[in-house]
Design an enzyme around this catalytic site. Structure first.
Site, PDB file in Angstrom:
ATOM      1  N   GLU A  88       0.817  -1.209   0.000  1.00 21.48           N
ATOM      2  CA  GLU A  88       0.000   0.000   0.000  1.00 21.48           C
ATOM      3  C   GLU A  88       0.858   1.270   0.000  1.00 21.48           C
ATOM      4  O   GLU A  88       0.601   2.208  -0.735  1.00 21.48           O
ATOM      5  CB  GLU A  88      -0.927  -0.018   1.233  1.00 21.48           C
ATOM      6  CG  GLU A  88      -1.882   1.158   1.335  1.00 21.48           C
ATOM      7  CD  GLU A  88      -2.974   1.140   0.265  1.00 21.48           C
ATOM      8  OE1 GLU A  88      -3.048   0.154  -0.485  1.00 21.48           O
ATOM      9  OE2 GLU A  88      -3.724   2.130   0.183  1.00 21.48           O
ATOM     10  N   ASP A  89       1.918   1.285   0.832  1.00 23.61           N
ATOM     11  CA  ASP A  89       2.625   2.542   1.102  1.00 23.61           C
ATOM     12  C   ASP A  89       4.010   2.654   0.464  1.00 23.61           C
ATOM     13  O   ASP A  89       4.633   3.710   0.511  1.00 23.61           O
ATOM     14  CB  ASP A  89       2.801   2.735   2.617  1.00 23.61           C
ATOM     15  CG  ASP A  89       1.475   2.944   3.318  1.00 23.61           C
ATOM     16  OD1 ASP A  89       0.484   3.206   2.611  1.00 23.61           O
ATOM     17  OD2 ASP A  89       1.431   2.838   4.552  1.00 23.61           O
TER      18      ASP A  89
END
Ligand code: MN
Length: 731
Positions: free
Chosen positions: A80-81
């Site tokens: 996600e990051d």
């Protein structure tokens, strides 16, 4: 603590329950996370990687999860990051780890707009269905728990939004997975942001009470334990202060101040059998004064999620009220661990065969000392929702249906009028047939028309849900009575013919009242109509008329009425509660095998007779037992009946059966168990059922030393409000 120290602490925690964990890979995952998140900071200014590390720590500490889960937890925000991909993680670690990380990422990307309460349940299920592997959910919950623990650094708006989501989605999921402790913490943390003033008030008050109630809780626990010992009941008693959110909920629901909430203290008594639950309830009500209207029998009427327990609130020493929850070990296990299967239970109405599916969840959560965590993880790919499908309405609401459901099921789930007026259905914007099978995530749209001519009979075969089928039948019942009567009559006639009698014979004037009584209809047309719309089958009704039909068949043959069946020799039953000679003296015979008849369960003091069985000694009946009635003794057996009597001091404990017929009323079971307990009597089996006149028939096996004690119990039961009669059955 430095990062390295925190990591070593994680290793240490894992090593304590799983020495064989893959520490090399775990270290590699930590290193990967450190470099992937390099330069990223959390809101409190600490390096971002402290977050995945803390999530892994929660999973190790609270749930003792396997290496793959720990590795996935360390990596859970990398897709996600950071620039990490599924392929990269699959290559460096394992495809399973990559799937887990991707699963968590998917859940993170679901955004919930503020939804109505009833939608929350479906959203929770949808998350579970998306997760596929339950470990994804466990990681997600640990992720949320850590975020909630560190929520103070977020903006007030974000705090409120996350807390609401946690309260409505994640805490209930934790609850259903049996992660009681995590659920409480999630709820309490959410409350802290949703109502800071209320939260502060309760926690301060609880801290003060904890010290104050310490002695009281100890004393009460010992009092209950002592009475259990005296009554020879094996049981464990726990006492605790309730957690802030549960108190808050009560205050809010009942609009009360904290001083008025009864439930600051709760005790839990865990016993072996259902009968013991009621025995303990009687004991508690005998020891302490029960508060009227606070008793709940979730054993007789389980909660929809299968929760079973007896709840009562009583007043203890010094006027301090407290709640007591009584349940069996098995019920306790279901309440604490077996919850992943509850949705299934609710869907199917029964759980047979499902146990295996969640057995591993239970084991996983039992945190057994020294157990090999890796061993638990073999078949974790469990699809908890293989028998359900989740679809969207055009407005974005989630509707869940049985697997294989069709647009017909969907339409009737929306409203029966939608189903009855459906003319076309679209799935994902395209027109489909009514028998089209829906898939997870489909958007389903139904077109209706006021001039639609209603469902067709085939629809009951196409529809998957019993809800839709019954609504379709309802329609036919109402709209097509004439047709139903004709169809119903012909299938009833057909079934009768197969049984060998004609409709005319069966419904002859002299038979008709008995026939209607047996089938439970007021007139024949109503019965035909019911068969016609499918409410009941003709075969079933013919089955209920077995007696009438065989009477007619006998008339056909003009044969004499059959002899009543002679008494069969009694078979040795299972080990009875009372061993030995049962305190019986058999006239003229010493040392003979004696057993007390199961049909009438005599106790010392009863008038009794003996029957010499073939090879099984003497069976002792009450003299008022129908099986011992002189008119039922056949000639050849007459000589087998002999005189028996009770010894002077028979001694021992005797199990016998009582039947109580009462008006159905609240608290009947409580009152019965209190009477039984106050006469120092115990009961074993206990069951209640509604009988045709609407009364309740309670059947129980009580254990007494003689007829005098039994007489006292029966008199006391007779005096209870609503009780019509108390009898000793003999069958
Ligand atoms: Mn996270």
């Amino acid at each position: 603590m430095t990062l390295e120290e925190r990591y070593l602490h994680l290793e240490e925690t894992i090593r304590a329950y799983n020495p064989a964990a893959d520490f090399q890979q775990i270290r590699a995952a930590f290193d990967f996370a450190v470099s992937a998140h390099a330069g990223q900071l959390r809101k409190d200014g600490s390096p971002f990687v402290t977050h995945p590390l803390a999530v892994a720590q929660i999973l190790a500490e609270e749930l003792r999860l396997d290496s793959e889960s720990i590795i996935a937890a360390l990596l859970h925000d990398t897709i996600e990051d950071t620039g990490a991909t599924h392929a990269e993680i699959a290559k460096l670690f394992s495809p399973t780890v990559a799937d887990l990380v991707e699963g968590v990422t998917k859940l993170t990307r679901v955004h919930y707009s503020s939804k109505e309460q009833e939608q929350m349940e479906n959203l929770r299920k949808m998350l579970m269905a998306m997760a596929k592997d339950i470990r994804v959910i466990l990681i997600k919950i640990a992720d949320r728990l850590h975020n909630m623990r560190t929520m103070e650094y977020q903006t007030p708006a974000k705090q409120k939004q996350k807390s609401y989501e946690t309260m409505e989605i994640y805490a209930p999921i934790a609850h259903r997975l049996g992660m009681q402790k995590m659920k409480w913490e999630l709820e309490d943390l959410s409350l802290k942001y949703l109502d800071p003033v209320g939260y502060k008030e309760i926690t301060e008050e609880l801290e003060a009470k904890a010290a104050e109630y310490d002695g009281f809780m100890d004393l009460t626990r010992r009092q209950i334990e002592e009475r259990l010992r005296q009554s020879h009941i094996d049981g464990v008693v726990y006492g605790r202060l309730k957690h802030p959110y549960s108190i808050y909920r009560k205050m809010y629901a009942q609009n009360k101040g904290m001083e008025d909430v009864f439930d600051l203290i709760a005790f839990r008594v865990i016993v072996d059998t259902v009968a013991d639950c009621y025995n303990v309830l009687g004991i508690i009500h005998d020891l302490y004064h029960p508060i009227l209207g606070r008793f709940k029998d979730y054993i007789g009427t389980p909660k929809p999620n299968m929760y079973q327990s007896l709840h009562t609130t009583v007043v203890g020493q010094g006027g301090i009220p407290f709640e007591v929850q009584i349940r069996t070990r098995e019920m306790h296990e279901v309440a604490e661990y077996g919850v992943a299967a509850h949705w299934k239970y609710k869907q199917n109405g029964q759980g047979a065969g499902d146990e295996k599916n969640y057995e591993w969840v239970r084991r996983l959560l039992e945190n057994q000392e020294g157990a090999d965590a890796e061993e638990f993880i073999h078949s974790l790919k469990v699809d908890l929702f293989a028998d359900e499908v989740f679809v969207f309405t055009p407005a974005g609401d989630v509707i869940n249906l049985p697997a294989g459901a069709t647009p017909i099921d969907f339409a009737y789930t929306i409203h029966s009028e939608v189903g009855n007026h459906m003319v076309a259905a679209k799935v994902n914007g395209r027109i489909v047939q009514f028998d089209h099978k829906l898939n997870n995530g489909d958007v389903v749209e139904v077109e209706t028309s006021p001039s639609a001519h209603g469902p067709s009979r085939d629809w009951t075969k196409i529809a998957k849900s019993s809800n839709a089928r019954s609504k379709i039948r309802q329609w036919f019942k109402k709209e097509r009575r004439e047709e139903n009567v004709v169809n119903g009559k012909s299938s009833f006639e057909y079934e009768l013919k197969r049984a060998g009698v004609t409709l005319k014979e069966l419904t002859a004037e002299e038979n008709l009242p008995a026939v209607l009584d047996k089938v439970g209809f007021n007139n024949l047309d109503d019965m035909y109509a019911a068969i016609g719309y499918g409410g009941v089958t003709a075969l079933k009704l013919v089955g209920r008329l077995r007696e009438e039909i065989s009477r007619i068949l006998r008339q056909h043959q003009a044969a004499p009425v059959g002899e009543p069946a002679a008494e069969e020799p009694e078979k040795p039953g299972p080990e009875r509660y009372v061993p030995g000679s049962h305190g019986i003296v058999v006239e003229g015979i010493d040392n003979c095998l004696v057993k007390l008849a199961k049909c009438c369960t005599p106790v010392p003091g009863d008038d009794v007779v003996g029957f010499i069985t073939r090879g099984n000694g003497v069976s002792v009946h009450r003299s008022d037992c129908p099986n011992a009635a002189p008119e039922r003794r056949s000639g050849e057996e007459d000589g087998r009946w002999i005189r028996v009597s009770w010894a002077d001091k028979p001694g021992g404990q005797y199990q016998t059966t009582l039947e109580v017929v009462s008006r159905d009323r609240p608290d009947l079971m409580v009152d019965i168990s209190t009477v039984i307990s106050s006469t120092k009597t115990q009961f074993r089996g206990l069951s209640a059922q509604i009988i045709p006149d609407g009364s309740v028939l309670v059947t129980m096996d009580v254990i007494v030393s003689d007829a005098a004690q039994l007489g006292t119990v029966m008199r006391r039961l007779e005096q209870l409000s609503g009780v019509k009669r108390v009898t000793r059955p003999a069958k």
